[in-house]
Design a protein around this motif. Sequence first.
Motif, mmCIF file in Angstrom:
data_model
loop_
_atom_site.group_PDB
_atom_site.id
_atom_site.type_symbol
_atom_site.label_atom_id
_atom_site.label_comp_id
_atom_site.label_asym_id
_atom_site.label_seq_id
_atom_site.Cartn_x
_atom_site.Cartn_y
_atom_site.Cartn_z
ATOM 1 N N ALA A 96 37.485 50.496 40.524
ATOM 2 C CA ALA A 96 37.803 49.735 41.731
ATOM 3 C C ALA A 96 38.862 48.694 41.402
ATOM 4 O O ALA A 96 38.610 47.768 40.631
ATOM 5 N N TRP A 97 40.051 48.906 41.956
ATOM 6 C CA TRP A 97 41.128 47.934 41.784
ATOM 7 C C TRP A 97 41.306 47.155 43.078
ATOM 8 O O TRP A 97 41.171 47.720 44.175
ATOM 9 N N SER A 98 41.620 45.863 42.949
ATOM 10 C CA SER A 98 41.961 45.061 44.121
ATOM 11 C C SER A 98 43.171 44.203 43.802
ATOM 12 O O SER A 98 43.299 43.706 42.687
ATOM 13 N N ASN A 119 41.323 45.202 37.871
ATOM 14 C CA ASN A 119 40.240 46.170 37.819
ATOM 15 C C ASN A 119 38.936 45.378 37.938
ATOM 16 O O ASN A 119 38.480 44.773 36.974
ATOM 17 N N VAL A 120 38.351 45.381 39.136
ATOM 18 C CA VAL A 120 37.165 44.555 39.377
ATOM 19 C C VAL A 120 35.866 45.284 39.006
ATOM 20 O O VAL A 120 34.777 44.702 39.109
ATOM 21 N N THR A 121 35.982 46.541 38.553
ATOM 22 C CA THR A 121 34.799 47.371 38.248
ATOM 23 C C THR A 121 33.736 46.660 37.392
ATOM 24 O O THR A 121 32.561 46.681 37.761
ATOM 25 N N PRO A 122 34.117 46.004 36.271
ATOM 26 C CA PRO A 122 33.086 45.373 35.434
ATOM 27 C C PRO A 122 32.369 44.213 36.132
ATOM 28 O O PRO A 122 31.249 43.873 35.771
ATOM 29 N N TYR A 123 33.026 43.622 37.117
ATOM 30 C CA TYR A 123 32.455 42.458 37.801
ATOM 31 C C TYR A 123 31.551 42.844 38.975
ATOM 32 O O TYR A 123 30.660 42.077 39.357
ATOM 33 N N ASP A 164 41.641 33.956 40.230
ATOM 34 C CA ASP A 164 42.687 34.091 39.218
ATOM 35 C C ASP A 164 42.092 33.852 37.834
ATOM 36 O O ASP A 164 42.310 34.601 36.891
ATOM 37 N N ASN A 165 41.302 32.789 37.774
ATOM 38 C CA ASN A 165 40.626 32.404 36.543
ATOM 39 C C ASN A 165 39.527 33.396 36.154
ATOM 40 O O ASN A 165 39.460 33.869 35.023
ATOM 41 N N MET A 166 38.693 33.749 37.152
ATOM 42 C CA MET A 166 37.554 34.633 36.899
ATOM 43 C C MET A 166 37.963 36.026 36.429
ATOM 44 O O MET A 166 37.290 36.643 35.628
ATOM 45 N N CYS A 218 40.743 40.963 33.590
ATOM 46 C CA CYS A 218 40.679 42.254 34.292
ATOM 47 C C CYS A 218 42.020 42.662 34.885
ATOM 48 O O CYS A 218 42.108 43.659 35.608
ATOM 49 N N ILE A 219 43.068 41.910 34.609
ATOM 50 C CA ILE A 219 44.363 42.230 35.228
ATOM 51 C C ILE A 219 44.940 43.523 34.649
ATOM 52 O O ILE A 219 44.885 43.763 33.444
#
Length: 90
Positions: A24-26, A34-38, A71-73, A77-78
Amino acid sequence: GVSSLQRVTPSQLKQHNGRKGKPAWSAYQGKVYNVTPYVPFHPGGEGEIRRAAGKDGEKLFNEVHPWVNWDNMLESCIVGIMVGEAETLK
Ligand code: HEM
């Protein structure tokens, strides 16, 4: 730095929608994460964060929690930066 990042077109972003085993990319402010791990840790639930998968999530994100520093969180994952559809052909 930004030069080492992958260039991502809107159609490539759309393919990474988090379904059928795909990550899942946003996109937020021109950057692709890549927000998948979060996803399993999202305090608002998996379904909510998945609404922004394969899309620019900035508007949804800011409607719900403009105070959260994504941005920080999501720094680690960029994956890339958004470019126009024809940019990767150059
Ligand atoms: C809550 C992070 C995307 C909906 C939260 C909280 C964080 C967070 C840290 C807790 C905020 C607080 O308690 O002050 C993120 C990150 C995102 C993201 C890093 C992007 C990668 C989204 C999206 C939506 C969403 C796209 C909606 C479509 C919510 C909701 C809550 C929440 C509804 C509130 C849960 C509650 O308080 O009951 N998110 N979020 N989030 N998030 Fe997200």
